[in-house]
Design an enzyme around this catalytic site. Structure first.
Site, PDB file in Angstrom:
ATOM      1  N   SER A  12      21.188  22.692 -33.219  1.00  0.00           N
ATOM      2  CA  SER A  12      20.173  23.270 -32.338  1.00  0.00           C
ATOM      3  C   SER A  12      19.734  22.320 -31.238  1.00  0.00           C
ATOM      4  CB  SER A  12      18.956  23.713 -33.157  1.00  0.00           C
ATOM      5  OG  SER A  12      18.323  22.609 -33.777  1.00  0.00           O
ATOM      6  N   LYS A  30       9.094  25.429 -33.871  1.00  0.00           N
ATOM      7  CA  LYS A  30       9.459  24.453 -32.843  1.00  0.00           C
ATOM      8  C   LYS A  30       8.542  24.569 -31.627  1.00  0.00           C
ATOM      9  CE  LYS A  30      14.351  24.130 -34.128  1.00  0.00           C
ATOM     10  NZ  LYS A  30      15.740  24.414 -33.731  1.00  0.00           N
TER      11      LYS A  30
END
Length: 581
Positions: free
Chosen positions: A435, A478
């Site tokens: 990611s 996040k």
């Protein structure tokens, strides 16, 4: 193609599309789990058919007693009904031997159609032979009580007791129960006749348990049926949402809980979609749903479960679990961990990470500083995490894909003259996942082009070999991790994040983030290609554009640097000199 900035409405489920349904959802008829587990119910129906010959079925499910009982309720009504089973009988002692005599209502006849076991010992399952007042007696086990029925048992119970499993398998396959000594040190005092056995076994476990079982029992696994408890359901239209609401009403009725208010329904849907990380899916997790609804009814008792009660439960949970997140934020604010959220820097970017702490119940979102340096060399791309054995295989794969894309994009007809090094700064544990490959690629482009990256923006996403940005997990955590840092330092209106465009459907963010985006104090943008992210971060076109008369763009700058490095004896005028002439 420009980057897309999301509105605050994109950060929450769309209430307007099902507002009318939620006003009357509590009056919908309650249904059982069978309404949302059609595939599993079909597998169990086929398994329990009288003409079926299979004796085992593997069911992927949680192994708690709650789910085992739910599987039992999904059996067809005739399988769960108390009806005539395989004939049991009685044992009598004659000539130093226990002799079995068939009888419909004997001491060893079936008394119930099924049994649920999350854990059981061999003596409880098979029965035992014991001496009482100098008389040897036989005690029936669970297997005798459900003879002709179903045993629903946890896989971990069998994997932890392999001898018990081998005996159970042999008896079920042979359709005959045999009395065996539980240990070699305590043999049977007298021979005991066997008896007919008609039993079907439902083995439940998670994927790891099922995988281990399939490796040890490949032939049986190949022959057995398979079913799966689905922990979420797709919500594409009002009909599917109606079925889910009826399932929730059934859950409330089963646990004797109050109904949900209209605003409580919306808050439950919001938290459910957040739990699933998808605005098109809602949870069917019995333990999660029951715990949430029961806690909400207990915290603020009233005639209905309201949105306020559900929000309060969520806030309390985040506060109780927030110690590690607060410590991580404090270390950044105190300068112990260096994260820059103002200005711009060459070769440095803020990545978005999710940290999984051992023993902690949930993931914690934190920003990570990723840096890249480039210098004249032999073309080596150094992944410091991999070199130091702190990078996982998936992270290494992402790095190699990123490098392959950039080399192909530059269309080089000469050697690549730079060596680069990419690292997660102040990271002392294992880094895995791909990611961060979009952020690493942008840092690499910045280092090669000498163009600074805006430090007010954090990035997450993986890339493929064509530069397209792919979805990642933990997107809500996040974003909220970087937002908390920016909020603590003061929101400027220029701070924000870049996420993959395909992650837009996964956004169910906290009220603080939604309010900041609505007020224009924080930005959430989506990118579908690395060119969009790099252009936005470095304030410069990625490719040559018609409306850019100077011809300046990131790829041209990198290509010029490569040409100059490879042809130091034959210098080529850089792009700005050619434009000036």
């Amino acid at each position: 193609m420009n980057i897309k900035q999301l509105t605050w409405q994109s950060l929450l489920p769309d209430e307007n599309s099902y507002h009318e349904l939620l006003q009357t959802a509590s009056s919908l008829p309650a249904t059982g789990t069978d309404a949302v587990q059609a595939r599993l119910q079909e597998s169990l129906s086929l398994f329990s058919h009288p003409a079926a010959k299979r004796r085992f079925i593997l069911v992927k499910s949680d192994e708690s007693e709650c789910y085992l009982n739910t599987i039992a309720q999904l059996l067809p009504p005739d399988a769960r009904a108390q009806q005539k089973r395989t004939a049991g009988g009685e044992y009598h002692f004659d000539n130093h031997r226990f002799i079995f005599t068939p009888a419909d209502n004997g001491h060893f006849s079936a008394t119930r159609p099924f049994a649920v076991c999350d854990w059981i010992e061999p003596e409880q399952l098979f029965g035992q032979v014991f001496t009482h007042h100098q008389h040897v007696q036989l005690q029936p086990g669970l297997i005798h009580q459900i003879n002709g029925g179903y045993l629903i048992i946890s896989m971990r119970s069998l994997l932890a007791q392999p001898l018990m499993w081998l005996r159970l398998k042999q008896m079920v396959c042979a359709q005959r129960f045999e009395w065996l000594a539980h240990t070699e040190q305590q043999p049977l005092p007298f021979p005991v006749d066997g008896m007919p056995l008609d039993l079907r076994v439902i083995l439940t476990g998670d994927r790891m348990s099922l995988d281990e079982f399939m490796l040890t029992e490949p032939e049986l696994s190949e022959e057995a049926l398979y079913g799966e408890y689905e922990f979420d359901c797709q919500i594409e239209d009002i009909e599917q949402l109606t079925v889910w609401c009826q399932f929730i009403n059934g859950l409330l009725k089963e646990n004797q809980l109050p109904s949900l208010s209209p605003d409580g329904w919306y808050e439950l849907i919001r938290q459910g979609m957040r739990h699933q990380e998808d605005k098109k899916r809602l949870p069917l997790d019995l333990l999660w749903l029951t715990s949430l609804l029961r806690d909400a009814a207990t915290l603020l008792p009233s005639e209905t479960i309201t949105a306020e009660a559900l929000r309060k439960i969520q806030e309390n949970r985040l506060w109780r679990h927030g110690y590690l997140a607060d410590r991580g934020l404090d270390e950044i604010l105190q300068g112990q961990v260096y994260i820059q959220t103002q200005g711009s820097t060459v070769g440095q970017i803020n990545g978005l990470s999710v940290l999984q702490y051992p023993g902690h119940p949930q993931a914690v979102g934190e920003p990570s500083r990723i840096t890249c340096v480039a210098h004249i060399g032999d073309g080596e791309f150094v992944d410091v995490e991999r070199k130091s054995e702190l990078g996982g295989n998936i992270h290494a794969k992402g790095m190699m894909i990123m490098q392959a894309y950039l080399i192909a994009e530059l269309k080089l007809d000469q050697p690549f003259p730079f060596s680069t090094s990419v690292v997660f700064e102040q990271s002392y544990g294992e880094v895995d996942g791909d990611s961060a490959s979009l952020a690493e690629l942008c840092a690499l482009i910045s280092a090669l082009s000498w163009q600074p990256v805006d430090q007010q923006i954090a990035v997450t996403g993986s890339v493929d070999q064509f530069g397209f940005v792919q979805a990642i997990g933990g997107v809500n955590e996040k974003i909220e991790g970087f937002f908390r840092l920016c909020q603590s330092r003061g929101l400027t209106g220029e701070q924000g994040v870049i996420i993959p465009a395909s992650n837009e459907r996964h956004l169910v963010l906290s009220d603080d983030v939604v309010d900041a985006v609505r007020a224009g104090e924080f930005r959430i943008c989506t990118a579908s290609h690395v060119s969009q992210a790099a252009s936005h971060l470095m304030k410069m076109p990625y490719y040559e554009e018609e409306n850019n008369p100077s011809g300046e763009h990131l790829l041209a700058i990198i290509q010029d640097r490569i040409f100059l490095a490879n042809n130091q004896d034959k210098p080529r005028a850089p792009w700005f000199s050619r434009w000036w002439k």
